[in-house]
Design an enzyme around this catalytic site. Structure first.
Site, PDB file in Angstrom:
ATOM      1  N   GLU A   1       0.801  -1.214   0.000  1.00 53.59           N
ATOM      2  CA  GLU A   1       0.000   0.000   0.000  1.00 53.59           C
ATOM      3  C   GLU A   1       0.844   1.279   0.000  1.00 53.59           C
ATOM      4  O   GLU A   1       0.486   2.248  -0.667  1.00 53.59           O
ATOM      5  CB  GLU A   1      -0.935   0.018   1.228  1.00 53.59           C
TER       6      GLU A   1
ATOM      7  N   SER B   1     -36.950 -21.578  50.019  1.00 50.82           N
ATOM      8  CA  SER B   1     -36.217 -21.904  51.252  1.00 50.82           C
ATOM      9  C   SER B   1     -34.718 -21.644  51.155  1.00 50.82           C
ATOM     10  O   SER B   1     -33.975 -22.059  52.048  1.00 50.82           O
ATOM     11  CB  SER B   1     -36.444 -23.383  51.602  1.00 50.82           C
TER      12      SER B   1
END
Length: 765
Positions: free
Chosen positions: A82, A341
């Protein structure tokens, strides 16, 4: 000539000054901003694998990374393909621009843009038209980038903003989406492919066009060979590799945890959770397999926590996130539900710390009446005398009610709230029903509170991310935590407590093994009941399956499990009922001997109920009487009278005791020559007017019968129950008229204020 050249140089000098001045003025009024491209959010597992991602408003996913996360092979390819002079130019490469312009003019179409990496970043941040004005804007933004950012920062921006096809932006998102791995783990072939993909992301997508992608990759390899970036052997080896990618798949694990973390940390791009990836997969498989076994509209939740550091390893907030009929997007881990419980272990632990009980203290599982609790079904299903450990293990309600009454409901609720377990109810007025599930809580807070039994009495909040600190707050003593855990033991590697809320709306199982805390909830998110849904039946099998999965995982890792050692504050002692204290086994007051765990060498005596204590009615424990040389009971001032102590059982247990253990048998015969005057210490409860197992006939022509019954003995208010229904409340010896219409067997039960009960049955013919 020299003078003319000087004028040109001066003109150029001032022209450049004007350009620079203009650039800085425009830079001031039109500053560069990179916040207009808000990074999306990604939730990671403990190993860095994405669990879930939140895209932006356009559906784009970005996974930001740093240069240190990028493999060198990728950078070699990117810079050489690039922008070979990226680190030398000022953002613009005039030679590249002139070459691109010449190619575009000679071919009469756009061949290349001549853009550097800096220029591409500028275009990504500020898109523009492909016109001369657009190009000038791009150049201006490029120079701004070079002015305000370093080369590495600009390169990082490119790596995180480059398009990779569809809704994927950035190397991090592309690496995970296409190859299912972190960028650092990319192969050379994968690195080359991802380096060229931003050139034409839609046309070169490897999941759709593998041949095009391979051609583009090989073109880049040719460039690398031309500039001798890699050796011919490496390039030849990479060229032989086929282009293969995962089918594009979004990270979709732990969705409800991801939503929770997104709401908690909305401004963090990447959240490093503590979730164990393989465990999360397994738990989601368990939930998916259980789904078809559950009733309609029923969901479930599973929470797994490593209690050594309180990191959350597995999070299943619903049975299926995508199942609307089961309310799959409702997170049941953070929803308020009745705990059934599951709060009972905390009550027992606090009672042990308070010196109220030890592990084998005598408690009462008998019918009772109070202002806050009225039993509705008086059947034969009561244990009578029960140890604290058996009462907790069997999750009996009445012994737990006995404890919370004496400890104080408000004090109990306050203790839990102080460690991050607030209980909510209508009016938020704590009462004894809290211990039976009469309030609401969240599973995450409940599991956190259970850490007290695994972390030496200290409670620690759950840790959902790796950055959250490990905190602790004292709740109960180490000894109390250890004793309570022993009272709950089902097997040596799994301790758990179940819970079932009123109306079968919630089924719970909360447990722990040497390393993990496990919470399981099953029910309907809309709160409708599922008849027959119990914690022990519905939730425990899931808990056991998860526990086996966790222990197998530990064995595969060859990781030793943490050891649980008995604290020095805990010792064992042989105690006797009914006193609850240590006596020789041959002592006549030692009716039943138990091996108990005690804390700090304290052996608390047997408790009485709050009703008995408040009214001084038939208290249990030690009673002093006077007897003569013949062993008969006499008045204290009688000849040869000497003291004798008798350990009495709680009065409410009379119907469950052996004949020799009842009060009438424990008190010696009265000496008629020197009797005790005044009210006796015990008045047994009787019913006059009806005998046990009596047959009752109706008068001819009548459909019902009325039976007059009168209580005898006992004390205080009395409650009459016919076939389980409360029909009358009387005082002292007040007569009751029983009206019976249905033929067959009937059951009558009389309960007095002291807790004594009398049962009898009769048959109406």
């Amino acid at each position: 000539m020299k003078k003319c050249l000087r004028y040109i140089l001066v003109f150029l000098f001032f022209f450049i000054l004007v350009l620079l001045g203009g650039f800085f003025v425009v830079d001031h009024f039109f500053p560069l901003s990179i916040t207009n491209n808000k990074t999306t959010q990604t939730i990671l597992a403990e190993d860095g694998t994405p669990l879930w991602r939140f895209a932006d408003e356009n559906g784009v996913w970005r996974y930001p990374i740093q240069l240190d996360d990028v493999p060198n092979d990728y950078l070699d390819v990117l810079l050489n393909y690039e922008d070979r002079h990226f680190y030398e130019h000022v953002g613009i490469n005039p030679a590249s621009l002139l070459r691109a312009a010449w190619q575009n003019i000679t071919n009469k179409r756009i061949i290349s843009g001549g853009s550097t990496i800096s220029m591409q970043v500028a275009r990504l941040l500020y898109p523009h038209d492909r016109t001369m004005i657009g190009k000038l804007k791009q150049i201006f933004r490029t120079l701004q980038l070079e002015l305000h950012f370093t080369k590495d920062e600009i390169l990082t921006l490119y790596i995180n903003r480059a398009p990779f096809g569809g809704t994927i932006e950035g190397l991090g998102a592309a690496s995970w989406s296409y190859f299912g791995k972190a960028p650092k783990a990319l192969t050379r072939s994968e690195a080359v492919l991802l380096a060229v993909l931003p050139q034409a992301p839609s046309r070169l997508r490897p999941d759709r066009y593998p041949k095009r992608a391979k051609q583009a990759r090989d073109k880049v390899l040719a460039r690398l060979a031309q500039y001798q970036v890699w050796s011919p052997d490496i390039i030849e080896q990479v060229q032989k590799e086929e282009v293969w990618v995962y089918p594009r798949k979004k990270p979709q694990l732990a969705p409800l945890l991801a939503r929770r973390l997104n709401q908690q940390y909305p401004n963090i791009d990447i959240i490093h959770s503590t979730i164990d990836l393989s465990l999360q997969y397994s738990l989601e498989d368990i939930a998916n397999n259980r789904k078809n076994q559950l009733p309609p509209k029923t969901s479930l939740a599973i929470l797994v926590v490593d209690h050594t550091d309180m990191s959350v390893k597995g999070y299943i907030g619903s049975v299926d996130f995508n199942d609307k009929e089961r309310f799959g997007q409702v997170d049941m881990i953070s929803s308020l539900r009745s705990p059934g419980s599951t709060l009972k272990p905390f009550m027992y632990a606090l009672a042990i710390d308070d010196g109220m009980i030890h592990s084998e203290s005598l408690l009462q599982d008998t019918p009772r009446i109070s202002s806050d609790y009225r039993p509705t079904n008086f059947d034969e299903d009561f244990y009578g005398p029960i140890s604290a450990s058996e009462a907790l293990k069997n999750s009996l309600n009445l012994p737990a009610v006995e404890l919370i009454e004496l400890y104080g409901p408000k004090r109990f609720a306050g203790k839990l709230a102080s460690i991050g377990l607030p209980l909510e109810s209508n009016g938020n007025n704590p009462n004894i029903s809290y211990i039976l599930g009469g309030a609401s809580l969240r599973m995450d807070n409940l599991v956190s509170a259970y850490s007290a039994f695994a972390r030496h009495g200290q409670v620690s909040p759950l840790r959902f991310t790796q950055d959250e600190p490990l905190l602790s707050k004292p709740f109960i003593s180490d000894g109390s935590a250890w004793i309570t855990r022993q009272m709950l033991v089902n097997n040596h590697q799994l301790v758990y407590k179940t819970g079932t809320s009123y109306g079968y709306r919630d089924a719970w199982a909360v447990g722990m093994n040497p390393r993990y805390l496990i919470g399981v909830w099953v029910g309907r998110p809309d709160g409708t009941p599922v008849v027959g849904q119990y914690g022990s039946i519905t939730a425990v099998p899931i808990l056991q399956q998860v526990n086996s999965l966790l222990l197998n995982k530990e064995r595969r890792l060859n990781r030793p499990l943490p050891l649980v050692t008995k604290p020095a504050t805990v010792t064992s002692a042989k105690i006797c009922w009914p006193s609850g204290q240590a006596l020789p086994a041959n002592d006549e007051n030692c009716h039943r001997q138990k091996n108990a765990w005690i804390l700090n060498n304290m052996i608390p005596p047997t408790l009485d109920t709050l009703t008995v204590l408040n009214n001084n009615i038939y208290r249990s424990g030690w009673v002093t009487i006077w007897v003569n040389n013949e062993g008969k009971r006499v008045s204290a001032d009688c000849f040869n009278a000497h003291k004798k102590q008798i350990a009495l059982w709680p009065i409410a247990l009379e119907n469950w005791l052996l004949p020799k253990e009842r009060r009438q048998s424990l008190f010696p015969e009265m000496d008629k020559d020197c009797p005790v005057f005044g009210k006796d210490v015990f008045s047994p409860l009787n019913i006059i007017g009806l005998r046990d197992k009596q047959w009752v006939k109706r008068l001819p022509g009548q459909q019902d019968v009325t039976i007059d019954v009168t209580p005898q003995g006992g004390t205080g208010d009395k409650w009459w129950f016919l076939d389980g229904d409360l029909i009358e409340q009387t005082h002292d010896d007040q007569k009751v008229a029983l009206r019976v219409t249905q033929t067959g067997l009937h059951h009558l039960l009389l309960l007095d204020q002291s807790g004594q009960i009398l049962r009898l049955s009769f048959t109406l013919d």
